[in-house]
Design an enzyme around this catalytic site. Sequence first.
Site, mmCIF file in Angstrom:
data_model
loop_
_atom_site.group_PDB
_atom_site.id
_atom_site.type_symbol
_atom_site.label_atom_id
_atom_site.label_comp_id
_atom_site.label_asym_id
_atom_site.label_seq_id
_atom_site.Cartn_x
_atom_site.Cartn_y
_atom_site.Cartn_z
ATOM 1 C CB CYS B 196 -1.032 -0.483 1.267
ATOM 2 S SG CYS B 196 -1.981 -1.763 1.789
ATOM 3 N NE ARG B 238 -9.838 2.243 -4.703
ATOM 4 C CZ ARG B 238 -9.400 3.137 -5.197
ATOM 5 N NH1 ARG B 238 -10.404 3.427 -5.889
ATOM 6 N NH2 ARG B 238 -8.881 2.593 -6.437
ATOM 7 C CB CYS B 242 -5.823 -0.601 -3.737
ATOM 8 S SG CYS B 242 -7.049 1.068 -3.664
#
Lengths: 124, 281
Positions: B196, B238, B242
Amino acid sequence: MKKLQQATFACLAGVGMMAGTALAQAPAPAATQDPVAKDLVFNNRKGNCLACHGMPTVPDAVATGLYGPPLIAMSARYPDKAKLRAQIWNAMAANPATTMPPFGKHGVLTEAEIDKVTDFIYGL
Amino acid sequence: MKPTTITKCLAGALALGAAFASASTLASPEEDREAFVKYYAAKLPNVKFEDYVYGALALDAGSKAQYDAIMEFPPFDSQVEAGRKMWETPLKSGKKYADCLPNGGKNIAGNYPMFDEAKGKVVTLHDAINDCRIANGEEAYKLNDMKNLGTLTAYMRTLSDGMRMNIKVDGPKALEAFNDGKKTFFSRKGQLNFACASCHVQNGGNYLRSELISPALGHAVHWPVFRGGDTLVTLQQRYTGCFSQVRAVPPPQGSTTMNNLEYFHSYISNGLPLKASVFRK
């Protein structure tokens, strides 16, 4: 998995050829490039290099990302083509903190595809 | 993952500079949060702290102006209104949501996710709503049930607008959950090998193709979002997107991995004001 990848590659090569026919009618690009290789470089399910790299000598390389440096004058900057290939195969070897995906090591591209991509990039 | 590996992830693999190198050794959650704030203050000196709530929009005046125009008459108003009706409809027990959530459900969203000592795990706001339903004779909603749970929270979270994110990490078990979320955030994953942090720390403010990447700071304060103006997306949805984007298998929504990620990720936004629901393209 290998088989699947090869099948995808075969399909892609097909698509590449079609793109090639279309391209043949377009004005010649700055560098003459193998359309199959170009598709590998552009396709966002394959190399997707444009997500991160500008290619100032390729006119249709537009809206490129800025994670990585622009790829230009590569044969001058990488006199040893094997080094260029190694960078594409696994960028983490040169820089463990890189965000560039390890295209060869993680099987994103096959060895044959990496060769084609390397040739293309070398010509920039 | 051993602590030494985490240190390597943070300091080595991601090379986030001195701020994160120190954060990686024996950092408290507060030191981690401060490291994020400092990192971005240096990286994006023109962005005011409060403006991180706008995500990538804080970095592009044109998109922000478009957002402001859309937010004047949000196309998703009717969905939020439907959520209000759900909120006010009594449950099977005759009680309403406001009766079974703390403070009548007002100004509480910024306390979630919280570590529930009795349960020994992180609970999200969605869990709290579902607990309330179960206690009042209803069945829990599925976490991906946007028509019900999504719509309900789209309204419910507006009751916390302006509240500052206020996540707490107290005690060793809570800290363990926080560190597990931190590990997920900083570990590379998927065929494309991103963490991330590769995008939302290292490249926050940068372009991936034509996509301007948002900083992780401020990521958690404005959910759900209405993408394209009408498609409701929760924070964990979300995350799922990702994960898929980097060709990693997303952990199930509501799993310990996802909840701990949300716990860490929300803590980072402590002190920023909440705002629900918002437009995203």
